[in-house]
Design a protein around this motif. Structure first.
Motif, PDB file in Angstrom:
ATOM      1  N   ALA A 141       0.761  -1.194  -0.218  1.00  0.00           N
ATOM      2  CA  ALA A 141      -0.150  -0.006   0.059  1.00  0.00           C
ATOM      3  C   ALA A 141       1.065   1.220  -0.163  1.00  0.00           C
ATOM      4  N   ASP A 142       1.783   1.235   0.843  1.00  0.00           N
ATOM      5  CA  ASP A 142       2.783   2.505   0.943  1.00  0.00           C
ATOM      6  C   ASP A 142       4.124   2.274   0.543  1.00  0.00           C
ATOM      7  N   GLY A 143       4.397   1.225   0.455  1.00  0.00           N
ATOM      8  CA  GLY A 143       6.021   1.026   0.204  1.00  0.00           C
ATOM      9  C   GLY A 143       6.979   0.859   1.292  1.00  0.00           C
ATOM     10  N   ARG A 144       6.473   1.116   2.716  1.00  0.00           N
ATOM     11  CA  ARG A 144       7.308   0.946   3.799  1.00  0.00           C
ATOM     12  C   ARG A 144       7.580  -0.288   4.219  1.00  0.00           C
ATOM     13  N   TYR A 145       8.814  -0.263   4.561  1.00  0.00           N
ATOM     14  CA  TYR A 145       9.479  -1.684   5.073  1.00  0.00           C
ATOM     15  C   TYR A 145       8.744  -2.055   6.217  1.00  0.00           C
ATOM     16  N   LEU A 146       8.522  -3.403   6.603  1.00  0.00           N
ATOM     17  CA  LEU A 146       7.912  -3.932   7.923  1.00  0.00           C
ATOM     18  C   LEU A 146       9.276  -3.828   8.710  1.00  0.00           C
ATOM     19  N   ASN A 147       8.960  -3.340  10.118  1.00  0.00           N
ATOM     20  CA  ASN A 147      10.102  -3.389  11.185  1.00  0.00           C
ATOM     21  C   ASN A 147      10.502  -4.698  11.495  1.00  0.00           C
ATOM     22  N   MET A 148      11.701  -5.081  11.171  1.00  0.00           N
ATOM     23  CA  MET A 148      12.279  -6.069  11.816  1.00  0.00           C
ATOM     24  C   MET A 148      13.542  -5.976  12.820  1.00  0.00           C
ATOM     25  N   PRO A 149      14.020  -7.148  13.478  1.00  0.00           N
ATOM     26  CA  PRO A 149      14.790  -6.884  14.558  1.00  0.00           C
ATOM     27  C   PRO A 149      15.950  -6.066  14.431  1.00  0.00           C
ATOM     28  N   THR A 150      16.573  -6.004  13.237  1.00  0.00           N
ATOM     29  CA  THR A 150      17.714  -5.288  12.973  1.00  0.00           C
ATOM     30  C   THR A 150      17.731  -4.706  11.587  1.00  0.00           C
ATOM     31  N   ASP A 151      18.702  -3.910  11.217  1.00  0.00           N
ATOM     32  CA  ASP A 151      18.850  -3.626   9.964  1.00  0.00           C
ATOM     33  C   ASP A 151      19.729  -4.695   9.081  1.00  0.00           C
ATOM     34  N   TYR A 152      19.829  -4.724   7.945  1.00  0.00           N
ATOM     35  CA  TYR A 152      20.591  -5.628   7.227  1.00  0.00           C
ATOM     36  C   TYR A 152      21.865  -5.744   7.641  1.00  0.00           C
ATOM     37  N   ASP A 153      22.495  -6.770   7.527  1.00  0.00           N
ATOM     38  CA  ASP A 153      24.057  -7.023   7.920  1.00  0.00           C
ATOM     39  C   ASP A 153      24.264  -6.538   9.211  1.00  0.00           C
ATOM     40  N   ASP A 154      23.379  -6.515  10.400  1.00  0.00           N
ATOM     41  CA  ASP A 154      23.626  -6.278  11.598  1.00  0.00           C
ATOM     42  C   ASP A 154      24.171  -7.465  12.224  1.00  0.00           C
ATOM     43  N   PHE A 155      25.429  -7.505  12.470  1.00  0.00           N
ATOM     44  CA  PHE A 155      26.220  -8.656  12.983  1.00  0.00           C
ATOM     45  C   PHE A 155      26.269  -8.936  14.568  1.00  0.00           C
ATOM     46  N   ILE A 157      23.673 -10.449  18.124  1.00  0.00           N
ATOM     47  CA  ILE A 157      22.877 -11.307  18.553  1.00  0.00           C
ATOM     48  C   ILE A 157      21.261 -10.924  18.074  1.00  0.00           C
ATOM     49  N   ALA A 158      20.808  -9.832  18.318  1.00  0.00           N
ATOM     50  CA  ALA A 158      19.498  -9.442  18.002  1.00  0.00           C
ATOM     51  C   ALA A 158      18.974 -10.044  16.602  1.00  0.00           C
ATOM     52  N   ALA A 159      20.064 -10.256  15.748  1.00  0.00           N
ATOM     53  CA  ALA A 159      19.833 -10.672  14.305  1.00  0.00           C
ATOM     54  C   ALA A 159      19.752 -12.084  13.914  1.00  0.00           C
ATOM     55  N   HIS A 160      20.006 -12.702  15.250  1.00  0.00           N
ATOM     56  CA  HIS A 160      19.649 -14.073  14.980  1.00  0.00           C
ATOM     57  C   HIS A 160      18.361 -14.437  15.026  1.00  0.00           C
ATOM     58  N   PRO A 161      17.776 -15.236  14.349  1.00  0.00           N
ATOM     59  CA  PRO A 161      16.103 -15.571  14.176  1.00  0.00           C
ATOM     60  C   PRO A 161      15.748 -16.201  15.325  1.00  0.00           C
ATOM     61  N   SER A 162      16.819 -16.871  16.289  1.00  0.00           N
ATOM     62  CA  SER A 162      15.972 -17.432  17.347  1.00  0.00           C
ATOM     63  C   SER A 162      16.073 -16.443  18.903  1.00  0.00           C
ATOM     64  N   THR A 163      16.593 -15.389  18.605  1.00  0.00           N
ATOM     65  CA  THR A 163      16.364 -14.314  19.627  1.00  0.00           C
ATOM     66  C   THR A 163      14.965 -13.980  19.994  1.00  0.00           C
ATOM     67  N   PRO A 164      14.415 -14.064  21.296  1.00  0.00           N
ATOM     68  CA  PRO A 164      13.543 -13.730  21.651  1.00  0.00           C
ATOM     69  C   PRO A 164      13.366 -12.084  21.652  1.00  0.00           C
ATOM     70  N   LEU A 165      12.102 -11.455  21.302  1.00  0.00           N
ATOM     71  CA  LEU A 165      11.970 -10.072  20.965  1.00  0.00           C
ATOM     72  C   LEU A 165      11.067  -9.540  22.073  1.00  0.00           C
ATOM     73  N   GLU A 166      11.206  -8.286  22.381  1.00  0.00           N
ATOM     74  CA  GLU A 166      10.253  -7.760  23.441  1.00  0.00           C
ATOM     75  C   GLU A 166       9.104  -7.327  22.428  1.00  0.00           C
ATOM     76  N   ASP A 167       9.349  -6.783  21.478  1.00  0.00           N
ATOM     77  CA  ASP A 167       8.215  -6.112  20.576  1.00  0.00           C
ATOM     78  C   ASP A 167       7.593  -7.061  19.631  1.00  0.00           C
ATOM     79  N   SER A 168       6.315  -7.431  20.155  1.00  0.00           N
ATOM     80  CA  SER A 168       5.763  -8.467  19.435  1.00  0.00           C
ATOM     81  C   SER A 168       5.415  -8.410  18.036  1.00  0.00           C
ATOM     82  N   LEU A 169       5.129  -7.074  17.547  1.00  0.00           N
ATOM     83  CA  LEU A 169       4.968  -6.779  16.133  1.00  0.00           C
ATOM     84  C   LEU A 169       6.180  -7.112  15.436  1.00  0.00           C
TER      85      LEU A 169
END
Ligand SMILES: [Zn+2]
Length: 223
Positions: A141-155, A157-169
């Motif tokens: 609809a508006d071209g906005r990127y979905l919020n993801m845990p980190t930016d691209y190529d963020d090295f 732990i937060a970038a690990h897919p198994s890391t629990p996240l506080e933000d449910s969205l």
């Protein structure tokens, strides 16, 4: 890299396919070896090829010659299915990187050195085989990127897919991406939520053709 790479001086024990004629032969042997340009087959893909800009971890432009996003034919077909499936949720695919010439993998290693985050030039990357894709999601609809845990190529732990996240969205966005990719035969990389390997990547050889060279060769393939 430059326009005149010393292709014959690969020094890490791997000799990739670097001759255009060898690429053509491989596709004539097996059509699946064709590298397909994603924006020719996907209808609403956004290309955000970070290595074509200085906005990447090397802070320099890696893809200097006519960058693009290429994957092997069966990988492209799966991404078409994924795009169709996401469209029903009002979402599209953003691609950060797909096929990566082997010379770029060597350069990353020589700049960064840590093979936890960059592929070893002794084994090459699944990106070099046209079987890995780095991607995220955006709203049609508006071209906005979905919020993801980190930016691209963020090295981190937060970038690990198994890391629990506080933000449910953010957690839901990440999980949706992983679920849809896994459903269509991809595996997420354990330290990068954006990196997905195509199941069966072992069947494909490591390549070092430039993007313009692939574009030049593809029309020569017999249909
Ligand atoms: Zn990747």
């Amino acid at each position: 890299m430059g326009s005149c790479t010393n292709h014959h001086e690969y020094k890490y024990g791997i000799t990739p396919i670097y001759e255009p004629s060898s690429y053509i032969e491989s596709v004539e042997e097996n059509r699946d070896n064709q590298l397909v340009e994603l924006d020719s087959i996907l209808s609403n893909v956004v290309l955000d090829i970070r290595y074509a800009t200085a906005n990447n971890f090397t802070e320099s432009i890696i893809y200097t010659e006519g960058p693009g996003a290429f994957v092997r034919l069966p990988v492209a077909h799966q991404l078409v299915e994924i795009e169709d499936s996401l469209e029903k949720h009002g979402l599209g695919i953003v691609v950060f990187d797909a096929y990566r010439p082997y010379s770029a993998t060597v350069k990353f290693y020589e700049v960064y050195g840590d093979t936890n985050y960059v592929a070893s030039p002794y084994s090459g990357s699944r990106h070099n085989r046209g079987c890995a894709v780095d991607l995220s999601l955006y709203k049609l609809a508006d071209g906005r990127y979905l919020n993801m845990p980190t930016d691209y190529d963020d090295f981190s732990i937060a970038a690990h897919p198994s890391t629990p996240l506080e933000d449910s969205l953010v957690s839901a966005n990440r999980d949706l991406l992983i679920q849809v990719m896994e459903h269509y035969g991809f595996t997420v990389y354990p330290s990068e939520w954006w990196h997905f390997d195509y199941t069966g990547w072992e069947e494909y050889k490591i390549m070092d053709l430039s993007f313009p060279s692939i574009r030049e060769q593809n029309p020569k393939l017999k249909s």
